[in-house]
Design an enzyme around this catalytic site. Sequence first.
Site, PDB file in Angstrom:
ATOM      1  N   LYS A   1       0.674  -1.225   0.048  1.00 13.97           N
ATOM      2  CA  LYS A   1       0.108   0.005   0.076  1.00 13.97           C
ATOM      3  C   LYS A   1       0.919   1.347  -0.062  1.00 13.97           C
ATOM      4  O   LYS A   1       0.695   2.459  -0.683  1.00 13.97           O
ATOM      5  CB  LYS A   1      -0.832  -0.050   1.297  1.00 13.97           C
TER       6      LYS A   1
ATOM      7  N   GLN B   1      -4.563  -1.365   9.652  1.00 14.48           N
ATOM      8  CA  GLN B   1      -4.323  -2.746   8.976  1.00 14.48           C
ATOM      9  C   GLN B   1      -5.162  -3.750   9.839  1.00 14.48           C
ATOM     10  O   GLN B   1      -4.518  -3.887  11.041  1.00 14.48           O
ATOM     11  CB  GLN B   1      -2.908  -2.883   8.636  1.00 14.48           C
TER      12      GLN B   1
ATOM     13  N   ASP C   1     -11.295   3.403   4.244  1.00 15.57           N
ATOM     14  CA  ASP C   1     -11.578   1.945   4.136  1.00 15.57           C
ATOM     15  C   ASP C   1     -12.992   1.879   4.011  1.00 15.57           C
ATOM     16  O   ASP C   1     -13.762   0.694   3.730  1.00 15.57           O
ATOM     17  CB  ASP C   1     -11.004   1.124   5.214  1.00 15.57           C
TER      18      ASP C   1
END
Length: 283
Positions: free
Chosen positions: A53, A97, A120
């Site tokens: 990422k 994460q 997200d």
Amino acid sequence: MTAQLIDGTAISARLRAEVATAANELRARGIVPTLAVVLVGDDPASAVYVRAKTKAAREAGVEPRDHKLPANTTQADLMALVQALNADPVVDGILVQMPLPSQLDSEAVIRAIDPGKDVDGLHPTNLGYLAGGKPVFVPCTPKGCMRLLREVHAQVEGARAVVLGRSLLVGKPVAMLLQNANATVTMCHSKTRDLADEVRRADIVVAAIGRPQMVRGDWIKEGAVVLDVGINRTEDGKLVGDVDFAGAAQRARAITPVPKGVGPMTIACLLENTVEAARRRRG
Ligand code: NDP
């Protein structure tokens, strides 16, 4: 094989190039889209995802800010970091994460993220906007699925779509997006009585169950579009999806491979959401 292969690598590269153009437009105005990436502990798979990422972000003109916390981090420490990132004016997007070490309450962490920085798309506020048909930040893998459908010109309106899996991360948001796009959606899960029967009627199949090749090729309706979200490692170390690719490709009109299908879209959509967050906050 008769199906068109849906090339997630190529399509995600195109999307990342679009994101880079948008990011550079913001940069030209002095706004540097910035993504805070929080990694707690030393799970090797999570570390690989975070590195990927971070690298993709840089390449797309999004500034990554890594925050690495030790495995024994307390809930209070993690919440304090999230609050600091919420308050930091240069941070546009916050990604924590998952999975978190077992002592941490991941739902509480997601709820603590400013919905305007929730790239997200998993904050209840953003899931609520999506459920209401007016999405702001959409979870990345589901968003990637919709882009793939557009790329292959799938007829979504009026289509019968079957979604396998009902997680908040994939199945539920995909189903909501398909419904918002006027498909007739059936959601299947582990208690569904006859999965094969449901899949056989589907013009669009999205498989997100995490069961290697469970969806047999002969379940697929002739001409269907098949998106395989599943990522499963077989005993001999190969990656396979939730769908029997070889069998399904004989019947589908278009199908994603695993790997290099849905997978690469997820990071690209995360970056798209981050630039969108920067534009909304500062643009
Ligand atoms: P979860 O484990 O959270 O959810 C799995 C879902 O599948 C559940 O709703 C479960 O039903 C359902 N299910 C499990 N077994 C069966 C079965 N035998 N028949 C029907 N339904 C079943 O997984 P995720 O949604 O997080 O992920 C799904 C897959 O997608 C995984 O392989 C994961 O690795 C992959 N993935 C890939 C991503 C990418 O970028 N490509 C991103 C995220 C995930 P129930 O609710 O009844 O338990």
